[in-house]
Design a protein around this motif. Structure first.
Motif: not given
Length: 71
Positions: A44-71
């Motif tokens: 976990x990092x300061x910028x960690x989020x659960x991807x399933x909780x980020x709703x894809x809306x027009x405001x999210x256009x251009x959102x950049x994420x990196x998948x965390x390593x699998x445990x």
């Protein structure tokens, strides 16, 4: 199945969809469930989020994420 988000199906009950938000998008407030799940997750990092909780809306256009390593 196709379309399922994470192992728990998008219910914020696992951290299989943990990602690091790399862009400056304003995201919805983290729920207590998401916060609790990230408190128990690995890598976990300061910028960690659960991807399933980020709703894809027009405001999210251009959102950049990196998948965390699998445990």
């Amino acid at each position: 199945p196709e379309g399922t988000i994470g192992i728990c199906g998008g219910m914020a009950m696992c951290a299989s969809c943990q990602c690091y938000v790399k862009s400056d998008h304003e995201l919805p407030e983290m729920t207590d469930d998401e916060d609790a799940m990230l408190a128990e997750a690995f890598y976990v990092e300061d910028n960690s989020r659960l991807g399933c909780q980020i709703q894809m809306t027009p405001e999210m256009d251009g959102l950049e994420v990196e998948l965390a390593p699998e445990s």
